[in-house]
Enzyme design. Structure first.
Site, PDB file in Angstrom:
ATOM      1  N   LYS A 133     -10.636  -4.702  -2.390  1.00 45.21           N
ATOM      2  CA  LYS A 133     -12.120  -3.501  -2.756  1.00 45.21           C
ATOM      3  C   LYS A 133     -10.885  -2.266  -2.852  1.00 45.21           C
ATOM      4  CE  LYS A 133     -13.628  -4.558   1.979  1.00 45.21           C
ATOM      5  NZ  LYS A 133     -12.107  -4.286   2.543  1.00 45.21           N
ATOM      6  N   LYS A 192       0.723  -0.752   0.292  1.00 43.53           N
ATOM      7  CA  LYS A 192       0.046   0.086   0.306  1.00 43.53           C
ATOM      8  C   LYS A 192       0.665   1.240  -0.424  1.00 43.53           C
ATOM      9  CE  LYS A 192      -3.934  -1.559   1.841  1.00 43.53           C
ATOM     10  NZ  LYS A 192      -4.796  -2.029   3.274  1.00 43.53           N
ATOM     11  N   LYS A 241      -4.928 -10.435  -6.840  1.00 44.58           N
ATOM     12  CA  LYS A 241      -6.268 -10.838  -5.602  1.00 44.58           C
ATOM     13  C   LYS A 241      -7.409  -9.501  -6.103  1.00 44.58           C
ATOM     14  CE  LYS A 241      -5.307  -8.456  -1.094  1.00 44.58           C
ATOM     15  NZ  LYS A 241      -5.495  -8.282  -0.021  1.00 44.58           N
TER      16      LYS A 241
HETATM   17  P1  TYM Z   1     -10.531  -6.349   4.632  1.00 44.69           P
HETATM   18  O1  TYM Z   1     -11.537  -5.363   5.291  1.00 44.69           O
HETATM   19  O2  TYM Z   1      -9.221  -6.206   4.025  1.00 44.69           O
HETATM   20  O3  TYM Z   1     -11.414  -7.420   4.127  1.00 44.69           O
HETATM   21  C1  TYM Z   1     -11.850  -9.125   5.098  1.00 44.69           C
HETATM   22  C2  TYM Z   1     -11.766 -10.385   4.375  1.00 44.69           C
HETATM   23  O4  TYM Z   1     -12.065 -10.676   3.514  1.00 44.69           O
HETATM   24  C3  TYM Z   1     -10.819 -11.113   2.912  1.00 44.69           C
HETATM   25  N1  TYM Z   1     -10.154 -11.225   1.859  1.00 44.69           N
HETATM   26  C4  TYM Z   1     -10.250 -12.059   1.043  1.00 44.69           C
HETATM   27  N2  TYM Z   1     -10.369 -13.359   1.599  1.00 44.69           N
HETATM   28  C5  TYM Z   1     -10.404 -14.027  -0.002  1.00 44.69           C
HETATM   29  N3  TYM Z   1     -10.270 -13.662  -1.581  1.00 44.69           N
HETATM   30  C6  TYM Z   1      -9.680 -12.539  -1.111  1.00 44.69           C
HETATM   31  N4  TYM Z   1      -9.576 -11.921  -2.569  1.00 44.69           N
HETATM   32  C7  TYM Z   1     -10.217 -11.233  -0.224  1.00 44.69           C
HETATM   33  N5  TYM Z   1      -9.953 -10.007   0.517  1.00 44.69           N
HETATM   34  C8  TYM Z   1     -10.192 -10.035   1.240  1.00 44.69           C
HETATM   35  C9  TYM Z   1     -10.049 -10.877   3.718  1.00 44.69           C
HETATM   36  O5  TYM Z   1      -8.849 -11.836   4.622  1.00 44.69           O
HETATM   37  C10 TYM Z   1     -10.899 -10.677   5.421  1.00 44.69           C
HETATM   38  O6  TYM Z   1     -11.151 -11.387   6.372  1.00 44.69           O
HETATM   39  N6  TYM Z   1      -6.812  -5.964   8.315  1.00 44.69           N
HETATM   40  C11 TYM Z   1      -8.015  -6.610   7.914  1.00 44.69           C
HETATM   41  C12 TYM Z   1      -9.479  -6.040   8.577  1.00 44.69           C
HETATM   42  C13 TYM Z   1      -8.842  -5.930  10.428  1.00 44.69           C
HETATM   43  C14 TYM Z   1      -9.076  -8.077  11.218  1.00 44.69           C
HETATM   44  C15 TYM Z   1      -9.244  -7.649  12.275  1.00 44.69           C
HETATM   45  C16 TYM Z   1     -10.049  -8.705  10.366  1.00 44.69           C
HETATM   46  C17 TYM Z   1      -9.288  -5.528  11.530  1.00 44.69           C
HETATM   47  N7  TYM Z   1      -9.450  -5.606  12.225  1.00 44.69           N
HETATM   48  C18 TYM Z   1      -9.034  -8.394  13.519  1.00 44.69           C
HETATM   49  C19 TYM Z   1      -9.940 -10.192  11.185  1.00 44.69           C
HETATM   50  C20 TYM Z   1      -9.507  -9.616  13.001  1.00 44.69           C
HETATM   51  C21 TYM Z   1      -9.151  -6.442   6.948  1.00 44.69           C
HETATM   52  O7  TYM Z   1      -8.263  -5.160   5.696  1.00 44.69           O
HETATM   53  O8  TYM Z   1      -9.272  -7.235   6.039  1.00 44.69           O
END
Ligand code: TYM
Length: 348
Positions: free
Chosen positions: A211, A123, A208
């Site tokens: 968003k 990022k 991947k």
């Molecule tokens: P975020 O908001 O980017 O994504 C939410 C969840 O979706 C999963 N994910 C995917 N899984 C499969 N294929 C993909 N292309 C894909 N893109 C996203 C992510 O792995 C995630 O599980 N840092 C985290 C948010 C967070 C969090 C936490 C997660 C903040 N605090 C505590 C678990 C526990 C994030 O940015 O997810």
């Protein structure tokens, strides 16, 4: 004891926490890699799910859009099957303990450790490391705080969060060694290969689905209408092999486009990717069947989303109750951490 499909963890002993950023509409990757497991994990002993709005501040965004996206995300999570009677759903910033514990943990983590995080490197590289926000650098520590506050032992996430979970474990263990037993050391619950842990962009299957960094044509959003879904899948990049026997294979390294479609269809229908692949010879039919499976999955979610959107008071009240329940647990853990690290207790 009944067991769930991801990692075969016994229900009734697990405390689960996970989070999702309200940066934009969630997509199929979020759904298959995380959200559908959240729904399944609701029957754990305790399940906490949060819309992590503080994390969204780590990159530039419009304040009004953040407010809107936070409500949309919470509504979609309920529409996708979260049940406030079986889990605690809340907005991260409604529980101020997250930010406070993050500070205590930042004083436990090292610059070197955070500089190694690949998501930060990716990022920051996009906007230039010098101008990356300090919050972006510290982001994984806030994520560790999210998890440790609830003594979660299971964290259902997609494969891209593996490194952040490993850091959470390191920080928890270091703290417990330095200041005495305070935190539960959590485990990541990641779908097995071929089951949706890393869904790729339909236009660029080496990246991947994302968003923020993906291509709009290669990303299927949960609120896309059936025509849009069909169009995006029809245009999905496959590869240059001519169709025919053996052309449809589960081989993510050599055939990333086709394998991604196979994985989508397998994850959506609960089948094995090899079995799905062996039943197709043409890319066209694979694409149209995958589109139909996506549409069938999204249809009930969208219908429920529209119903819930008609009465935003329902979502607000779920979030208010969720924050109250979450604070009860989070404040106890934070008090334990403050005491362990030597902060003078507040009187009264
Ligand atoms: P975020 O908001 O980017 O994504 C939410 C969840 O979706 C999963 N994910 C995917 N899984 C499969 N294929 C993909 N292309 C894909 N893109 C996203 C992510 O792995 C995630 O599980 N840092 C985290 C948010 C967070 C969090 C936490 C997660 C903040 N605090 C505590 C678990 C526990 C994030 O940015 O997810």
């Amino acid at each position: 004891m009944r067991r769930v499909g991801l990692g075969n963890y016994p229900l009734g002993v697990a405390t689960v926490l996970s989070g999702i950023q309200p940066t934009a509409a969630p997509h199929l990757g979020n759904y298959l890699g995380a959200l559908r497991w959240w729904v399944e994990f609701q029957d754990a002993h305790d399940a906490y799910y949060c819309v992590v709005d503080l994390h969204a501040l780590t990159v530039a965004g419009d304040p009004a859009e953040l407010t809107r996206a936070t409500t949309t995300m919470a509504t979609l999570l309920l529409a996708a099957g979260l049940d406030p009677g079986r889990c605690t759903l809340f907005v991260q910033s409604h529980v101020p303990e997250h930010a406070e514990l993050a500070w205590l943990l930042e004083c436990t983590a090292s610059m070197g450790e955070l500089a190694r995080m690949t998501q930060f490197k990716d990022k920051a590289a996009r906007g230039g490391e010098g101008s990356a926000r300090v919050g972006l650098f510290a982001y994984p520590v806030l994520m560790a705080a999210d998890i440790l506050l609830y003594d979660a032992n299971l964290v259902p996430v997609g494969d891209d969060q593996r490194q952040h979970l490993e850091l959470t474990r390191v920080l928890a263990q270091r703290w417990n060694t330095r200041y005495g037993q305070t935190f539960t050391v959590p485990e990541a619950a990641i779908a097995p290969p071929g089951k949706g842990a890393r869904i790729m962009d339909l236009q660029d299957p080496r990246r991947k689905m994302s968003k923020t960094a993906g291509s709009p044509a290669g990303t299927v959003f949960l609120l896309d209408d059936p025509k849009t879904v069909e169009h995006k899948l029809k245009r999905a990049v496959t590869d240059t092999d001519p169709p025919g026997p053996g052309a449809v294979r589960w081989d993510p390294e050599h055939k990333p486009g086709v394998s991604n479609l196979v994985e989508l269809l397998a994850a959506l229908t609960g089948r094995q990717p090899e079995e799905v692949a062996s039943s197709y010879q043409s890319y066209g039919r694979l694409k149209s069947d995958t589109a139909q499976a996506v549409i069938a999955t999204l249809e009930p979610v969208q219908k429920r989303y529209r119903e819930l959107s008609e009465d935003p008071g329902v979502v607000r009240s779920v979030l208010a109750t969720g924050a109250e329940r979450a604070r009860e647990v989070a404040s106890r853990t934070l008090a334990r951490a403050r005491q362990a690290i030597g902060l003078l207790p507040r009187q009264g």
